[in-house]
Design a protein around this motif. Sequence first.
Motif, PDB file in Angstrom:
ATOM      1  N   MET A   1       0.848  -1.210   0.000  1.00 59.82           N
ATOM      2  CA  MET A   1       0.000   0.000   0.000  1.00 59.82           C
ATOM      3  C   MET A   1       0.876   1.250   0.000  1.00 59.82           C
ATOM      4  N   SER A   2       0.562   2.162  -0.906  1.00 60.66           N
ATOM      5  CA  SER A   2       1.363   3.382  -1.009  1.00 60.66           C
ATOM      6  C   SER A   2       0.781   4.463  -0.104  1.00 60.66           C
ATOM      7  N   LYS A   3       1.545   5.525   0.046  1.00 60.38           N
ATOM      8  CA  LYS A   3       1.077   6.675   0.813  1.00 60.38           C
ATOM      9  C   LYS A   3      -0.072   7.331   0.056  1.00 60.38           C
ATOM     10  N   LYS A   4      -1.095   7.744   0.788  1.00 57.10           N
ATOM     11  CA  LYS A   4      -2.228   8.436   0.175  1.00 57.10           C
ATOM     12  C   LYS A   4      -1.744   9.601  -0.687  1.00 57.10           C
ATOM     13  N   GLY A   5      -2.177   9.627  -1.928  1.00 58.86           N
ATOM     14  CA  GLY A   5      -1.787  10.749  -2.788  1.00 58.86           C
ATOM     15  C   GLY A   5      -0.519  10.504  -3.581  1.00 58.86           C
ATOM     16  N   ASP A   6       0.122   9.339  -3.409  1.00 57.55           N
ATOM     17  CA  ASP A   6       1.338   9.049  -4.159  1.00 57.55           C
ATOM     18  C   ASP A   6       0.957   8.505  -5.547  1.00 57.55           C
ATOM     19  N   PHE A   7       0.551   9.429  -6.420  1.00 60.12           N
ATOM     20  CA  PHE A   7       0.091   9.021  -7.757  1.00 60.12           C
ATOM     21  C   PHE A   7       1.246   8.426  -8.577  1.00 60.12           C
ATOM     22  N   GLY A   8       2.475   8.812  -8.239  1.00 58.95           N
ATOM     23  CA  GLY A   8       3.639   8.264  -8.935  1.00 58.95           C
ATOM     24  C   GLY A   8       3.715   6.750  -8.749  1.00 58.95           C
ATOM     25  N   ALA A   9       3.406   6.284  -7.534  1.00 60.24           N
ATOM     26  CA  ALA A   9       3.442   4.839  -7.253  1.00 60.24           C
ATOM     27  C   ALA A   9       2.350   4.125  -8.052  1.00 60.24           C
ATOM     28  N   VAL A  10       1.185   4.761  -8.177  1.00 58.97           N
ATOM     29  CA  VAL A  10       0.085   4.166  -8.942  1.00 58.97           C
ATOM     30  C   VAL A  10       0.491   4.072 -10.417  1.00 58.97           C
ATOM     31  N   LYS A  11       1.068   5.160 -10.911  1.00 56.05           N
ATOM     32  CA  LYS A  11       1.521   5.212 -12.312  1.00 56.05           C
ATOM     33  C   LYS A  11       2.445   4.047 -12.631  1.00 56.05           C
ATOM     34  N   LYS A  12       3.393   3.805 -11.732  1.00 54.49           N
ATOM     35  CA  LYS A  12       4.363   2.720 -11.930  1.00 54.49           C
ATOM     36  C   LYS A  12       3.649   1.394 -12.078  1.00 54.49           C
ATOM     37  N   ASP A  13       2.649   1.167 -11.236  1.00 50.54           N
ATOM     38  CA  ASP A  13       1.931  -0.116 -11.291  1.00 50.54           C
ATOM     39  C   ASP A  13       1.058  -0.214 -12.541  1.00 50.54           C
ATOM     40  N   ILE A  14       0.559   0.906 -13.031  1.00 51.90           N
ATOM     41  CA  ILE A  14      -0.198   0.881 -14.294  1.00 51.90           C
ATOM     42  C   ILE A  14       0.766   0.523 -15.431  1.00 51.90           C
ATOM     43  N   GLU A  15       1.933   1.157 -15.428  1.00 52.77           N
ATOM     44  CA  GLU A  15       2.937   0.865 -16.475  1.00 52.77           C
ATOM     45  C   GLU A  15       3.283  -0.623 -16.481  1.00 52.77           C
ATOM     46  N   THR A  95      -8.899   7.527 -15.437  1.00 54.15           N
ATOM     47  CA  THR A  95      -8.392   8.617 -16.280  1.00 54.15           C
ATOM     48  C   THR A  95      -6.857   8.597 -16.294  1.00 54.15           C
ATOM     49  N   LEU A  96      -6.263   8.316 -15.138  1.00 53.50           N
ATOM     50  CA  LEU A  96      -4.798   8.241 -15.059  1.00 53.50           C
ATOM     51  C   LEU A  96      -4.278   7.097 -15.930  1.00 53.50           C
ATOM     52  N   ALA A  97      -4.974   5.971 -15.915  1.00 60.99           N
ATOM     53  CA  ALA A  97      -4.526   4.816 -16.707  1.00 60.99           C
ATOM     54  C   ALA A  97      -4.515   5.153 -18.200  1.00 60.99           C
ATOM     55  N   GLY A  98      -5.498   5.910 -18.661  1.00 60.63           N
ATOM     56  CA  GLY A  98      -5.551   6.312 -20.067  1.00 60.63           C
ATOM     57  C   GLY A  98      -4.343   7.157 -20.434  1.00 60.63           C
ATOM     58  N   VAL A  99      -4.037   8.089 -19.554  1.00 62.08           N
ATOM     59  CA  VAL A  99      -2.916   9.007 -19.784  1.00 62.08           C
ATOM     60  C   VAL A  99      -1.577   8.247 -19.769  1.00 62.08           C
ATOM     61  N   VAL A 100      -1.423   7.344 -18.810  1.00 62.51           N
ATOM     62  CA  VAL A 100      -0.193   6.552 -18.700  1.00 62.51           C
ATOM     63  C   VAL A 100      -0.048   5.658 -19.934  1.00 62.51           C
ATOM     64  N   ALA A 101      -1.161   5.067 -20.378  1.00 62.79           N
ATOM     65  CA  ALA A 101      -1.123   4.164 -21.533  1.00 62.79           C
ATOM     66  C   ALA A 101      -0.694   4.910 -22.792  1.00 62.79           C
ATOM     67  N   ILE A 102      -1.252   6.082 -23.014  1.00 59.80           N
ATOM     68  CA  ILE A 102      -0.905   6.865 -24.215  1.00 59.80           C
ATOM     69  C   ILE A 102       0.594   7.165 -24.224  1.00 59.80           C
ATOM     70  N   GLN A 103       1.075   7.574 -23.064  1.00 57.87           N
ATOM     71  CA  GLN A 103       2.485   7.917 -22.967  1.00 57.87           C
ATOM     72  C   GLN A 103       3.364   6.683 -23.174  1.00 57.87           C
ATOM     73  N   GLN A 104       2.959   5.569 -22.580  1.00 59.05           N
ATOM     74  CA  GLN A 104       3.786   4.374 -22.697  1.00 59.05           C
ATOM     75  C   GLN A 104       3.788   3.800 -24.116  1.00 59.05           C
ATOM     76  N   MET A 105       2.737   4.100 -24.876  1.00 55.48           N
ATOM     77  CA  MET A 105       2.700   3.622 -26.271  1.00 55.48           C
ATOM     78  C   MET A 105       3.367   4.625 -27.229  1.00 55.48           C
ATOM     79  N   GLY A 106       4.102   5.567 -26.668  1.00 51.42           N
ATOM     80  CA  GLY A 106       4.876   6.486 -27.505  1.00 51.42           C
ATOM     81  C   GLY A 106       4.187   7.805 -27.785  1.00 51.42           C
ATOM     82  N   GLY A 107       3.069   8.047 -27.124  1.00 45.86           N
ATOM     83  CA  GLY A 107       2.317   9.282 -27.327  1.00 45.86           C
ATOM     84  C   GLY A 107       2.824  10.423 -26.458  1.00 45.86           C
ATOM     85  N   PRO A 108       2.144  11.558 -26.533  1.00 44.72           N
ATOM     86  CA  PRO A 108       2.590  12.731 -25.771  1.00 44.72           C
ATOM     87  C   PRO A 108       2.290  12.596 -24.277  1.00 44.72           C
ATOM     88  N   THR A 109       2.997  13.369 -23.493  1.00 39.19           N
ATOM     89  CA  THR A 109       2.682  13.498 -22.070  1.00 39.19           C
ATOM     90  C   THR A 109       1.403  14.311 -21.964  1.00 39.19           C
TER      91      THR A 109
END
Length: 286
Positions: A1-15, A95-109
């Motif tokens: 479990m990550s610290k509340k608000g640590d969106f960076g940790a969530v991003k990593k797990d989505i990636e 919404t975060l997963a969509g943004v992370v996915a676009i970026q990971q597939m070579g799209g813009p930030t």
Amino acid sequence: MSKKGDFGAVKKDIEALMHQPEYDDGSAGPVLVRLAWHSAGTYDAETDTGGSNGAGMRYEAEGGDPANAGLQHARVFLEPVKAKHPWITYADLWTLAGVVAIQQMGGPTIPWQGGRTDYVDDSKIPPRGRLPDGALGADHLRFIFGRMGFSDQEIVCLSGAHNLGRCHSDRSGFDGAWVNNPTRFSNQYFRLLLSLQWRKKKLSNGIEQFVNFDDDTGTELMMLPTDIALTQDPIFRQWVIKYADDKELFFKDFSSVFSKLIELGIQRDENGHITNIDNEKGGYHS
Ligand code: DDH
């Protein structure tokens, strides 16, 4: 479990879940992008209803809309992330997963901010039928996207997401991918719209789409009637040409317009805190 608000940790797990060898083209990315878009694309500016806040797709009224068929795959992919970071709301996660996915597939930030709640206000539940119907034309696109506050240019730009993923005959009834590499974000969709010959094809289920068959490679690509409409309407067509010619412009514009999409219905103060959602009802501000 990550610290509340640590969106960076969530991003990593989505990636980390993006690579799915058993699924579609080996990636969860495209269906995650579609989940983010459909969660937000119900917005109606006039009545201020719908939009990504509330994650209403968890419930039958919205989740069971035939337009959302297949998106349960995306939600299931994200369940382990939600279990590991229970403080994040589904509305933020999708919404975060969509943004992370676009970026990971070579799209813009894409700029993304958290704070959405999972509270569903019954008076704000969108009726079915707010998402676009691929069998229709330019008037329909202006009607659907105009309701959310998007311009002609923004409609064309958003449609560039069809660089990703594919149609499934058991979901929408349409079948196939738009481009040869459907897990790589680029402006190829616009280039193919203009450069290939598209002919109408009636599928065995009676649905009509457009296809191009390449004799050399033996591959068939597809376009929806709504995609082809972008080349037939003179204003839409100008933007198709611009985005086909200028990948950087497309990436820059797509970043802002996707960000606008996932913020529909959300108002924030100068610190990014959402001001029009009752935080007592399940919201979380970072
Ligand atoms: Fe789309 N889309 N979309 N789309 N879309 C489908 C798949 C994907 C329309 C219809 C369909 C956007 C706009 C439109 C993605 C992103 C975006 C499918 C196939 C249909 C049908 C579903 C299936 O069978 O699984 C229509 C019509 C429009 C329009 O009118 C403009 C937008 C704005 C986006 C976005 O993300 C900004 C993605 C990604 C997919 C691939 C999903 C997958 O599972 O693969």
